[in-house]
Scaffold this active site. Structure first.
Site, PDB file in Angstrom:
ATOM      1  N   ASP A  19      -7.803  -4.925  -0.369  1.00  0.00           N
ATOM      2  CA  ASP A  19      -8.681  -5.345  -1.753  1.00  0.00           C
ATOM      3  C   ASP A  19      -8.558  -6.640  -2.048  1.00  0.00           C
ATOM      4  O   ASP A  19      -9.169  -7.404  -2.773  1.00  0.00           O
ATOM      5  CB  ASP A  19      -8.091  -4.578  -3.206  1.00  0.00           C
ATOM      6  CG  ASP A  19      -8.652  -2.976  -2.823  1.00  0.00           C
ATOM      7  OD1 ASP A  19      -9.846  -2.947  -2.440  1.00  0.00           O
ATOM      8  OD2 ASP A  19      -8.085  -2.037  -3.327  1.00  0.00           O
ATOM      9  N   HIS A  26       0.747  -1.228  -0.092  1.00  0.00           N
ATOM     10  CA  HIS A  26      -0.204  -0.039   0.244  1.00  0.00           C
ATOM     11  C   HIS A  26       0.695   1.313  -0.287  1.00  0.00           C
ATOM     12  O   HIS A  26       2.188   1.221   0.791  1.00  0.00           O
ATOM     13  CB  HIS A  26      -0.978   0.084   1.374  1.00  0.00           C
ATOM     14  CG  HIS A  26      -1.993   1.070   0.960  1.00  0.00           C
ATOM     15  ND1 HIS A  26      -1.871   2.270   1.192  1.00  0.00           N
ATOM     16  CD2 HIS A  26      -3.475   0.743   0.544  1.00  0.00           C
ATOM     17  CE1 HIS A  26      -3.106   2.826   0.921  1.00  0.00           C
ATOM     18  NE2 HIS A  26      -3.985   2.004   0.621  1.00  0.00           N
TER      19      HIS A  26
HETATM   20  N1  CMC Z   1       4.612  -7.356  -5.042  1.00  0.00           N
HETATM   21  C1  CMC Z   1       5.781  -7.467  -5.343  1.00  0.00           C
HETATM   22  N2  CMC Z   1       6.742  -6.533  -4.794  1.00  0.00           N
HETATM   23  C2  CMC Z   1       6.222  -5.360  -4.481  1.00  0.00           C
HETATM   24  C3  CMC Z   1       4.535  -5.208  -4.416  1.00  0.00           C
HETATM   25  C4  CMC Z   1       3.930  -6.189  -4.883  1.00  0.00           C
HETATM   26  N3  CMC Z   1       2.531  -6.079  -4.635  1.00  0.00           N
HETATM   27  N4  CMC Z   1       4.386  -4.103  -4.102  1.00  0.00           N
HETATM   28  C5  CMC Z   1       5.506  -3.037  -3.683  1.00  0.00           C
HETATM   29  N5  CMC Z   1       6.615  -4.009  -4.012  1.00  0.00           N
HETATM   30  C6  CMC Z   1       7.979  -3.787  -3.796  1.00  0.00           C
HETATM   31  C7  CMC Z   1       8.570  -2.868  -5.129  1.00  0.00           C
HETATM   32  O1  CMC Z   1       9.073  -3.575  -6.255  1.00  0.00           O
HETATM   33  C8  CMC Z   1       9.553  -1.892  -4.211  1.00  0.00           C
HETATM   34  O2  CMC Z   1      10.751  -2.857  -4.166  1.00  0.00           O
HETATM   35  P1  CMC Z   1      12.238  -2.046  -4.178  1.00  0.00           P
HETATM   36  O3  CMC Z   1      12.535  -1.442  -3.029  1.00  0.00           O
HETATM   37  O4  CMC Z   1      13.279  -3.362  -4.445  1.00  0.00           O
HETATM   38  O5  CMC Z   1      12.228  -1.224  -5.549  1.00  0.00           O
HETATM   39  C9  CMC Z   1       9.022  -2.051  -2.700  1.00  0.00           C
HETATM   40  O6  CMC Z   1       8.354  -3.136  -2.649  1.00  0.00           O
HETATM   41  C10 CMC Z   1       8.282  -0.783  -2.261  1.00  0.00           C
HETATM   42  O7  CMC Z   1       7.201  -0.551  -3.516  1.00  0.00           O
HETATM   43  P2  CMC Z   1       6.848   1.058  -3.998  1.00  0.00           P
HETATM   44  O8  CMC Z   1       6.871   0.749  -5.406  1.00  0.00           O
HETATM   45  O9  CMC Z   1       7.801   1.978  -3.243  1.00  0.00           O
HETATM   46  O10 CMC Z   1       5.507   0.871  -3.430  1.00  0.00           O
HETATM   47  P3  CMC Z   1       4.474   2.185  -3.882  1.00  0.00           P
HETATM   48  O11 CMC Z   1       3.943   2.856  -2.684  1.00  0.00           O
HETATM   49  O12 CMC Z   1       4.931   2.771  -5.032  1.00  0.00           O
HETATM   50  O13 CMC Z   1       3.151   1.229  -4.367  1.00  0.00           O
HETATM   51  C11 CMC Z   1       1.090   0.035  -4.406  1.00  0.00           C
HETATM   52  C12 CMC Z   1       2.390   0.786  -3.741  1.00  0.00           C
HETATM   53  C13 CMC Z   1       0.090  -0.317  -3.706  1.00  0.00           C
HETATM   54  C14 CMC Z   1       0.979   0.606  -5.838  1.00  0.00           C
HETATM   55  C15 CMC Z   1       1.900  -1.519  -4.623  1.00  0.00           C
HETATM   56  O14 CMC Z   1       2.422  -2.211  -3.704  1.00  0.00           O
HETATM   57  C16 CMC Z   1       1.152  -2.149  -5.669  1.00  0.00           C
HETATM   58  O15 CMC Z   1       1.569  -2.339  -6.813  1.00  0.00           O
HETATM   59  N6  CMC Z   1       0.509  -3.289  -5.051  1.00  0.00           N
HETATM   60  C17 CMC Z   1      -0.353  -4.164  -6.053  1.00  0.00           C
HETATM   61  C18 CMC Z   1      -1.335  -3.536  -6.296  1.00  0.00           C
HETATM   62  C19 CMC Z   1      -2.351  -3.378  -5.240  1.00  0.00           C
HETATM   63  O16 CMC Z   1      -2.893  -4.275  -4.608  1.00  0.00           O
HETATM   64  N7  CMC Z   1      -3.111  -2.172  -5.272  1.00  0.00           N
HETATM   65  C20 CMC Z   1      -4.105  -1.923  -4.221  1.00  0.00           C
HETATM   66  C21 CMC Z   1      -3.695  -0.962  -3.161  1.00  0.00           C
HETATM   67  S1  CMC Z   1      -5.017  -0.774  -1.885  1.00  0.00           S
HETATM   68  C22 CMC Z   1      -6.220   0.113  -2.729  1.00  0.00           C
HETATM   69  C23 CMC Z   1      -6.625   1.508  -1.850  1.00  0.00           C
HETATM   70  O17 CMC Z   1      -6.281   1.845  -0.846  1.00  0.00           O
HETATM   71  O18 CMC Z   1      -7.467   2.225  -2.593  1.00  0.00           O
END
Ligand code: CMC
Length: 425
Positions: free
Chosen positions: A363, A305
């Site tokens: 979700d 998240h």
């Molecule tokens: N699977 C594998 N690796 C992950 C995932 C995941 N779902 N999410 C984050 N990471 C890794 C990412 O690759 C990064 O690695 P590194 O530090 O080596 O570069 C690290 O964790 C930190 O991630 P981030 O990209 O900085 O996190 P973010 O804040 O940009 O993204 C997110 C948050 C929710 C978009 C992401 O976790 C994601 O794409 N999750 C899957 C989609 C999902 O379930 N979304 C629903 C969120 S809840 C809905 C709501 O509240 O409205």
């Protein structure tokens, strides 16, 4: 808000700016006067920008806290139903017994939709996505409910909010039955908000839907947990559209459109698609490996998240509900649900996910619960839209009541060509 000062230095010149603090959360530098000093700020995606002040919802990502009007989400989901919560979000307080009765009576008075809106549905192809149909039908409410549309009048705003909240379950479920070619089922006010929605989704003139209190309560919880989340993309869209004085139906239709995006409301649908792609438990290892691989774009859907870095309080509530629903329906051993539960267990114990604080989000569980309730994937975001309407109308009303409200008009950093003249032909 108490006011203090902050200082920024630009080109060796000091500029004093007020520092504002809300009742909770981080302080904000009030930059409103910067444009008078010949400069502005750059913040695509609003990562460091508060676009408004709001007294509705507080999110503390570090501590995993979500409050609606000061009440913790854990207490609201335990003690209230969705209509109590929608009343709270809009009015600021939970209803007293008498207010509750009156509110329910008013909502019940608006659950039907104008009969002629049926012909709006008929203009859509049967295979249209329910969200496409919902956007169209909600937007066309602007042409049907034209009375009492003075947006400066709080009573008119209240009536529009009530109409939207009351009609959204009808509009959403009819988008689904229309896609199946089934007759639309009319609302039954005595079933309650969630029960009525399930009845309109699953009953038909020749078949009754048997409401199960555990399943109805599970949907009620999904609605409560998704009712608001402060200035997310769709809520900000509703505020921006509404800031120009646009009518409430146009505003909420734009919120639904924004929510439809896979980066916003589509994650629960994406989780179920991912589970279908994984197919069986033997392949989980392969997908976990892909999720950890930096050269692979694949991410485990329903995990992680942006704001909740330690725990998502909504996920903790939904996790319990998810296990209750699977037990009630004896589904824990069905292949899809077994796969989901095994994936949850493996990811929770995996070093990569633990170190990066990636745990199942709301979700992940709400997608599984909705699937167990028989709600098809294409309707997951529609259910989210029905819930979020409570937040959207509250923010829209708050914005229009705010004396500081101005039409939203961001600036840009221009990167095109400098001024030039057309050469003589
Ligand atoms: N699977 C594998 N690796 C992950 C995932 C995941 N779902 N999410 C984050 N990471 C890794 C990412 O690759 C990064 O690695 P590194 O530090 O080596 O570069 C690290 O964790 C930190 O991630 P981030 O990209 O900085 O996190 P973010 O804040 O940009 O993204 C997110 C948050 C929710 C978009 C992401 O976790 C994601 O794409 N999750 C899957 C989609 C999902 O379930 N979304 C629903 C969120 S809840 C809905 C709501 O509240 O409205």
């Amino acid at each position: 808000m108490a006011s203090e000062k902050s200082k920024i230095i630009v080109d060796n010149k000091e500029i004093d700016l007020p520092l504002i603090r809300g009742t909770m959360g981080l302080p904000a530098i009030d930059i409103r006067t910067l444009n008078q000093k010949g400069m502005y700020t750059f913040d695509p995606g609003y990562l460091s920008t508060a676009s408004c002040s709001s007294a509705i919802t507080y999110v503390d990502g570090e501590n995993g806290e979500l409050l609606y009007r000061g009440y913790p989400i854990e207490q609201l989901s335990e003690k209230c139903d969705f209509l109590d919560v929608s009343y709270l979000l809009f009015n600021g307080e939970l209803p007293t017994d008498i207010e509750k009765q009156n509110y329910r009576k008013s909502i019940n008075g608006h659950t039907l939709i104008h009969d002629q809106l049926n012909s709006v549905y008929r203009g859509f192809r049967r295979d249209s996505h329910p969200m496409a149909v919902m956007i169209g039908v909600v937007a066309s409410m602007s042409a049907f409910y034209t009375d009492k549309m003075d947006m400066n009048n709080p009573d008119h705003r209240k009536l529009s909010a009530m109409r939207l909240l009351a009609k959204l379950p009808t509009i959403g479920s009819w988008s689904y039955t229309y896609s199946l070619g089934l007759p639309s089922v009319y609302p039954q006010n005595d079933l309650g908000y969630a029960g009525n929605f399930l009845n309109m989704m699953f009953s038909s003139p020749n078949k009754k839907y048997q409401n199960n209190p555990i399943l109805t309560r599970a949907l009620e919880k999904i609605l409560i947990l998704h009712a608001d989340h402060e200035q997310n993309a769709s809520t900000s869209t509703v505020r921006l559209v509404g800031s120009s004085g646009a009518n409430p139906y146009a505003c909420i239709a734009s919120g639904i459109a924004s929510l439809w995006g896979p980066a916003h409301g589509g994650a629960n649908e994406a989780t179920l698609k991912m589970l279908a792609e994984i197919g069986n438990e033997d392949r989980i290892g392969e997908y976990i490996k892909r999720a950890k691989d930096k050269d692979d774009d694949f991410r485990l859907m329903g995990f992680g998240h942006r704001i909740y870095r330690n725990k998502d309080p909504r996920a903790e509530i939904m996790k319990i509900t998810c296990h209750e629903v699977l037990n009630e329906l004896n589904l824990s051993n069905e292949p899809l649900f077994r796969l989901a539960l095994t994936l949850e267990k493996i990811a929770l114990e995996d070093k990569y996910f633990i170190e990066k604080k990636l745990y199942p989000n709301v979700d992940f569980y709400s997608g599984i619960v909705m699937r167990a309730l028989g709600i098809p994937n294409s309707m997951f975001t529609a259910v989210f839209a029905i819930a979020r309407t409570a937040g959207w109308v509250s923010h829209w009303n708050e914005m229009l009541s705010d004396k500081e409200n101005k039409i939203g008009r961001p600036r840009q950093v221009y990167t095109g060509l400098a001024k030039r003249n057309i050469k003589p032909f």
